[in-house]
Design an enzyme around this catalytic site. Structure first.
Site, PDB file in Angstrom:
ATOM      1  CB  VAL A  62       4.671   2.330  17.806  1.00  0.00           C
ATOM      2  CG1 VAL A  62       5.846   1.499  17.322  1.00  0.00           C
ATOM      3  CG2 VAL A  62       3.361   1.596  17.650  1.00  0.00           C
ATOM      4  CB  CYS A  63       4.118   0.154  23.058  1.00  0.00           C
ATOM      5  SG  CYS A  63       2.613   0.926  23.696  1.00  0.00           S
ATOM      6  NE  ARG A  64       0.077  -5.948  24.179  1.00  0.00           N
ATOM      7  CZ  ARG A  64      -0.950  -5.892  25.039  1.00  0.00           C
ATOM      8  NH1 ARG A  64      -2.175  -5.955  24.618  1.00  0.00           N
ATOM      9  NH2 ARG A  64      -0.716  -5.786  26.324  1.00  0.00           N
TER      10      ARG A  64
END
Length: 112
Positions: A62-64
């Site tokens: 996951v990232c933004r």
């Protein structure tokens, strides 16, 4: 012509509380808010720290919003990891879905 493999994707609703969630955002993003139990390895550190990422279970990255995490999933797949999945919509979708978050900076958990 070289074809990049398709990137496996999951929604935040697909991720169980006991899943291995790898957060590849930068330190300030992590400190502002992240999923409880997530593991933090910023994207640029992945090549040097690849051995810390498990091979024997599914790893949700996951990232933004999902761009950096998709690149990390592609990198891991090109290095023989086949149980890696990009989290569609990233932490923005996580927050919008009302999934739990914690912060490290004393403020209310948030996605920056």
């Amino acid at each position: 012509m070289f074809r990049q493999p398709s990137i496996p994707t999951a929604t935040v609703g697909d991720i169980t509380d006991d899943a291995y969630l790898l957060d590849v955002r930068e330190d300030d993003e992590w400190a502002a808010g992240h999923a409880p139990g997530a593991v933090h390895v910023p994207m640029m550190q992945i090549p040097a720290r690849i051995e810390e990422i498990p091979e024997d279970r599914d790893v949700y990255v996951v990232c933004r919003v999902g761009g950096r995490s998709a690149r990390v999933v592609g990198f891991l797949m090109s290095n023989g990891r086949d149980r890696v999945v990009n989290v569609d919509g990233g932490m923005q979708s996580w927050e919008a879905a009302g999934r739990p978050m914690v912060s490290e900076d004393g403020g209310a958990p948030r996605v920056v």
